[in-house]
Design an enzyme around this catalytic site. Sequence first.
Site, PDB file in Angstrom:
ATOM      1  N   ARG A 103     -57.087  22.437  19.176  1.00  0.00           N
ATOM      2  CA  ARG A 103     -56.193  21.653  20.118  1.00  0.00           C
ATOM      3  C   ARG A 103     -56.370  22.080  21.499  1.00  0.00           C
ATOM      4  O   ARG A 103     -56.214  23.041  21.723  1.00  0.00           O
ATOM      5  CB  ARG A 103     -54.972  21.505  19.780  1.00  0.00           C
ATOM      6  CG  ARG A 103     -53.912  20.992  20.721  1.00  0.00           C
ATOM      7  CD  ARG A 103     -52.572  20.614  20.159  1.00  0.00           C
ATOM      8  NE  ARG A 103     -52.528  19.541  19.158  1.00  0.00           N
ATOM      9  CZ  ARG A 103     -51.288  18.704  18.980  1.00  0.00           C
ATOM     10  NH1 ARG A 103     -50.371  19.074  19.613  1.00  0.00           N
ATOM     11  NH2 ARG A 103     -51.497  17.867  18.077  1.00  0.00           N
ATOM     12  N   HIS A 130     -57.137  11.857  19.689  1.00  0.00           N
ATOM     13  CA  HIS A 130     -56.372  12.447  18.553  1.00  0.00           C
ATOM     14  C   HIS A 130     -56.916  11.762  17.222  1.00  0.00           C
ATOM     15  O   HIS A 130     -56.156  11.188  16.710  1.00  0.00           O
ATOM     16  CB  HIS A 130     -54.876  12.119  18.895  1.00  0.00           C
ATOM     17  CG  HIS A 130     -53.964  13.203  18.326  1.00  0.00           C
ATOM     18  ND1 HIS A 130     -54.323  14.192  17.140  1.00  0.00           N
ATOM     19  CD2 HIS A 130     -52.532  13.088  18.234  1.00  0.00           C
ATOM     20  CE1 HIS A 130     -53.294  14.770  16.834  1.00  0.00           C
ATOM     21  NE2 HIS A 130     -52.416  14.141  17.266  1.00  0.00           N
ATOM     22  N   GLN A 133     -54.958  12.122  13.885  1.00  0.00           N
ATOM     23  CA  GLN A 133     -53.937  11.344  13.904  1.00  0.00           C
ATOM     24  C   GLN A 133     -53.903   9.771  13.690  1.00  0.00           C
ATOM     25  O   GLN A 133     -53.210   9.256  12.916  1.00  0.00           O
ATOM     26  CB  GLN A 133     -53.075  11.257  15.190  1.00  0.00           C
ATOM     27  CG  GLN A 133     -51.841  10.484  15.296  1.00  0.00           C
ATOM     28  CD  GLN A 133     -50.549  11.024  14.272  1.00  0.00           C
ATOM     29  OE1 GLN A 133     -50.283  12.207  14.927  1.00  0.00           O
ATOM     30  NE2 GLN A 133     -50.020  10.193  13.786  1.00  0.00           N
ATOM     31  N   ASP A 240     -46.597   5.671  22.208  1.00  0.00           N
ATOM     32  CA  ASP A 240     -46.669   7.087  22.309  1.00  0.00           C
ATOM     33  C   ASP A 240     -45.965   7.479  23.668  1.00  0.00           C
ATOM     34  O   ASP A 240     -45.400   6.571  24.303  1.00  0.00           O
ATOM     35  CB  ASP A 240     -48.370   7.443  22.368  1.00  0.00           C
ATOM     36  CG  ASP A 240     -48.480   9.071  22.429  1.00  0.00           C
ATOM     37  OD1 ASP A 240     -47.526   9.719  21.937  1.00  0.00           O
ATOM     38  OD2 ASP A 240     -49.534   9.459  22.969  1.00  0.00           O
ATOM     39  N   CYS A 279     -46.678   8.663  16.543  1.00  0.00           N
ATOM     40  CA  CYS A 279     -47.360   9.636  16.105  1.00  0.00           C
ATOM     41  C   CYS A 279     -46.553  11.065  16.173  1.00  0.00           C
ATOM     42  O   CYS A 279     -46.478  12.009  15.622  1.00  0.00           O
ATOM     43  CB  CYS A 279     -48.513  10.299  16.872  1.00  0.00           C
ATOM     44  SG  CYS A 279     -48.192  10.436  18.669  1.00  0.00           S
ATOM     45  N   ARG A 307     -50.056  12.819   7.455  1.00  0.00           N
ATOM     46  CA  ARG A 307     -50.752  13.850   8.277  1.00  0.00           C
ATOM     47  C   ARG A 307     -51.624  14.968   7.293  1.00  0.00           C
ATOM     48  O   ARG A 307     -52.772  15.109   7.272  1.00  0.00           O
ATOM     49  CB  ARG A 307     -50.333  14.649   9.213  1.00  0.00           C
ATOM     50  CG  ARG A 307     -49.870  13.887  10.464  1.00  0.00           C
ATOM     51  CD  ARG A 307     -50.912  13.217  11.287  1.00  0.00           C
ATOM     52  NE  ARG A 307     -51.851  14.351  11.945  1.00  0.00           N
ATOM     53  CZ  ARG A 307     -51.499  15.057  13.126  1.00  0.00           C
ATOM     54  NH1 ARG A 307     -50.594  14.748  13.745  1.00  0.00           N
ATOM     55  NH2 ARG A 307     -52.456  15.576  13.488  1.00  0.00           N
TER      56      ARG A 307
HETATM   57  N1  NVA Z   1     -50.371  11.800  23.826  1.00  0.00           N
HETATM   58  C1  NVA Z   1     -49.744  12.811  23.348  1.00  0.00           C
HETATM   59  C2  NVA Z   1     -49.698  12.868  21.775  1.00  0.00           C
HETATM   60  C3  NVA Z   1     -48.952  13.981  21.139  1.00  0.00           C
HETATM   61  C4  NVA Z   1     -49.262  14.079  19.767  1.00  0.00           C
HETATM   62  C5  NVA Z   1     -49.995  14.005  24.119  1.00  0.00           C
HETATM   63  O1  NVA Z   1     -51.145  14.396  24.133  1.00  0.00           O
HETATM   64  O2  NVA Z   1     -49.139  14.793  24.313  1.00  0.00           O
HETATM   65  N1   CP Z   2     -48.439  14.088  16.355  1.00  0.00           N
HETATM   66  C1   CP Z   2     -48.786  15.372  16.700  1.00  0.00           C
HETATM   67  O1   CP Z   2     -50.061  15.582  16.826  1.00  0.00           O
HETATM   68  O2   CP Z   2     -47.709  16.061  16.650  1.00  0.00           O
HETATM   69  P1   CP Z   2     -47.439  17.386  17.140  1.00  0.00           P
HETATM   70  O3   CP Z   2     -48.091  17.545  18.695  1.00  0.00           O
HETATM   71  O4   CP Z   2     -46.428  17.991  16.744  1.00  0.00           O
HETATM   72  O5   CP Z   2     -48.728  18.444  16.265  1.00  0.00           O
END
Ligand code: NVA
Ligand code: CP
Length: 319
Positions: A103, A130, A133, A240, A279, A307
């Site tokens: 990540r 993502h 997801q 989101d 998500c 997930r």
């Molecule tokens: N768009 C959000 C998704 C979190 C799972 C982010 O990147 O923070």
């Molecule tokens: N939806 C998602 O990726 O959640 P986290 O940021 O908690 O991993």
Amino acid sequence: MNSIRNFLSVYDLTADEIYDILSRAALLKADRTLGSGCLKGKKIGLIFEKSSTRTRVSFEVGVMELGGYPIFMSPRDMQLGRGEPIKDTARVLSRYIDGAIIRTFEQARIEEFAGYFKKPVINGLTDLYHPAQILTDIFTVYEAKSKMRNNTNKAADAIAGDAGDIIKNLKIAYFGDANNMANSWINLQAVMGFELVLAMPDGFKIDDLVAGESQKRGGRFAVSHNKIQAANNADVVTTDVFISMGQNEEQAKIDKLKPFIIDDAVIDNAKDDVIFLHCLPVHRNEEVTEAVFERFSSIVFEEAENRLHVQKAIMEMLF
Ligand code: NVA
Ligand code: CP
């Protein structure tokens, strides 16, 4: 021949492979012990340069359930966090571990890691995409729609021969920022071919490369500035957070996005059997009203559980 498979974006998989993953995920969901020897003896690293609850825990648990050993690494405790280049980190770790879930920020950073790691890498979220997801989201949609249409409660029945028919005939409406989730829906649409509308304020723009790649692959999506029209006849409405990890908490941006909140008016304009996905984490009364969120909370938390099952299927295929 290089047989290493990465999952850095949806485009790393074919539509058939995605259907295989969805089918396998249904079986893995029905029996949590299935595939338990698949990662026997494998060490899988998780390097997370941003916070995570679901992605981290579902991948760690998934690796363990498949018989492997997860190693979580926070850059705070790594030399990576003190400036050691990602390419050196990748070359070192590839001598210890068998696969990685990353990540991070720029998509180029995960691509650089994968280029030097030379073992499978899965994207656990970047600024651009993502993908784990989004496969979970389409699995959750199938499961829900199939249960509704076939009047069954068994997850394994949900992924039957009618999966393609269900998915191709969906209208999915996404509301909010032109972010990694929006981009991932665009990718998935180009591979699987449903109707996709993205509702966002005037002045918000889909990344040129994301739009261009979709077009090149024959993908189609519409951008709408009218949230009621976007919701019209939708099978799925989703959103989101307005401010993603790594972005500045700009009030002006939140104010522009506020009118695109998913509220009763959106739900009332969608199909009677519409489902709402998120998500998570959710900002109640920002991107979705508390009432709509709670009304659909059982499916949203099913999505969170999924997930695990979907990612186990992805790991079986890649690792
Ligand atoms: N768009 C959000 C998704 C979190 C799972 C982010 O990147 O923070
Ligand atoms: N939806 C998602 O990726 O959640 P986290 O940021 O908690 O991993």
